[in-house]
Motif scaffolding. Sequence first.
Motif, mmCIF file in Angstrom:
data_model
loop_
_atom_site.group_PDB
_atom_site.id
_atom_site.type_symbol
_atom_site.label_atom_id
_atom_site.label_comp_id
_atom_site.label_asym_id
_atom_site.label_seq_id
_atom_site.Cartn_x
_atom_site.Cartn_y
_atom_site.Cartn_z
ATOM 1 N N THR A 1 0.825 -1.217 0.000
ATOM 2 C CA THR A 1 0.000 0.000 0.000
ATOM 3 C C THR A 1 0.853 1.258 0.000
ATOM 4 O O THR A 1 0.533 2.249 -0.643
ATOM 5 C CB THR A 1 -0.874 0.020 1.272
ATOM 6 N N ARG A 2 1.954 1.204 0.739
ATOM 7 C CA ARG A 2 2.760 2.404 0.932
ATOM 8 C C ARG A 2 3.233 2.983 -0.397
ATOM 9 O O ARG A 2 3.208 4.198 -0.605
ATOM 10 C CB ARG A 2 3.973 2.085 1.811
ATOM 11 N N LYS B 1 -1.300 -6.698 6.200
ATOM 12 C CA LYS B 1 -2.058 -6.821 7.441
ATOM 13 C C LYS B 1 -3.045 -7.982 7.335
ATOM 14 O O LYS B 1 -3.108 -8.823 8.214
ATOM 15 C CB LYS B 1 -2.827 -5.527 7.740
ATOM 16 N N ARG C 1 5.216 -7.561 -0.023
ATOM 17 C CA ARG C 1 5.045 -6.251 -0.675
ATOM 18 C C ARG C 1 3.965 -6.336 -1.743
ATOM 19 O O ARG C 1 4.249 -6.227 -2.945
ATOM 20 C CB ARG C 1 6.363 -5.720 -1.291
HETATM 21 C C1 LIG Z 1 -1.751 3.200 7.844
HETATM 22 C C2 LIG Z 1 -0.828 2.403 7.006
HETATM 23 N N1 LIG Z 1 -0.887 2.537 5.675
HETATM 24 C C3 LIG Z 1 -0.062 1.863 4.876
HETATM 25 C C4 LIG Z 1 0.863 0.974 5.383
HETATM 26 C C5 LIG Z 1 1.769 0.285 4.414
HETATM 27 O O1 LIG Z 1 1.542 -1.057 4.339
HETATM 28 P P1 LIG Z 1 2.116 -1.924 3.156
HETATM 29 O O2 LIG Z 1 2.938 -1.043 2.286
HETATM 30 O O3 LIG Z 1 2.913 -2.983 3.805
HETATM 31 O O4 LIG Z 1 0.905 -2.438 2.446
HETATM 32 C C6 LIG Z 1 0.959 0.788 6.761
HETATM 33 C C7 LIG Z 1 1.967 -0.122 7.321
HETATM 34 O O5 LIG Z 1 2.292 -0.150 8.468
HETATM 35 C C8 LIG Z 1 0.079 1.515 7.592
HETATM 36 O O6 LIG Z 1 0.109 1.386 8.927
#
Ligand SMILES: Cc1ncc(COP(=O)(O)O)c(C=O)c1O
Length: 402
Positions: free
Chosen positions: A100-101, A245, A253
Amino acid sequence: MFPGRLAQLPPSSFAQLASLLDPVKPGGPVVSLSVGDPRGVVPAFVTERIAAQVHQFGEYPPINGTAEWRQAASGWLRRRFGLPAKAFDPEVQVLPLNGTREGLFLAPFIVTPERKAGGRPAILLPNPFYQCYAAAILAAGAEPVFVPAWAETGFLPDFASLPKSVLERTAAAYICSPSNPEGAVAGADYWRTLFGLADTYDFTVFADECYADIYLNEPPLGALTLRFEETGGFSRLLSFHSLSKRSGLPGLRSGIVAGDAGLMATFRSLRNYAGPQVPMPIMAASAAAWSDEAHVIANRELYRERFRVAHRILGNRTGFRVPEGGFFLWLEVGNGEEAALRLWREAGIRVLPGAYMGRETEPGKKQSNPGFSYIRVALVSDLSTISATLERMGEILARSGA
Ligand SMILES: Cc1ncc(COP(=O)(O)O)c(C=O)c1O
């Protein structure tokens, strides 16, 4: 630290935590409850799918994923958010992300104009917030507008309280539900108000829903569900999801962005330049993970058990609350920085002061940071570690009057 438009970024939350704790000797074997790293068991089907597709590391992956991935991701979106088959076209309205990030970081680049309403475009974000949002907003050349999420506003930002002059310059708003760090969930009225503002002031909603499958009771209402029910489509919405999550697989990823067809087309074009393709073996494993619920149900049950333990141990503290979703305790302790330091010095317990995820609303006044009086405690370790650590934490906080 950074040059140019990123110069105003402070050190990251974890760099601030290292500055606070590293000079001090821990008072016991170190237990880290500061990082939200789910540390899940990798399901066998994930390992098997990656192994079976390993030869595909020899090919460039397509930016929009494989047909199998698009079907699996769309299938999950429909099931999870109660959407009919015709709600969206998987060929254009769903894209794979490197977590997501990565998508949350690139998103502002597709909505930020040079000027809006005669001024610098603004992008709204909650305060406290996931740190990537602010970096992304600045990188795209917009002004970050930090909107406090206090207990009084249900731990969600009250975007409607902003002056008209700011809303008119707004190009987008980040909203996290269930939220990190507070675990607050946006209900129907909240989403309705936010989309009302987005329609009135013509901005995009970035709905970070990466904790959508980690909840204690009811599945949180999704932005896609509400928007589709109200308008029959997803205009002005991009919704972000993650296997980090849901499946406890942060190392894979792998995420999803879905929403408005026009925005998704622009996002796809940008991604073709930036090149954050997801490797094919990872997409194969992701397709399997989005299609399976058994491991997610088991995962969710583990979190429920951890929160039951937290409630038993800390439930009599003033202000204690079990969040509606996510896997963090957002614990009120008076002064979060002092409490984090004390827990470290006396017991080697590492937690994140809430202030490190927020910004002062009145510069120079520490207490004006909505995270000031909190610590964030990640319930991601095994049950016996969590239980023993929370017992110790409860004693130390009680002794210090926090
Ligand atoms: C609020 C929130 N958004 C996005 C992410 C990113 O998650 P990922 O890139 O692993 O999907 C996190 C990870 O801790 C998060 O807490």
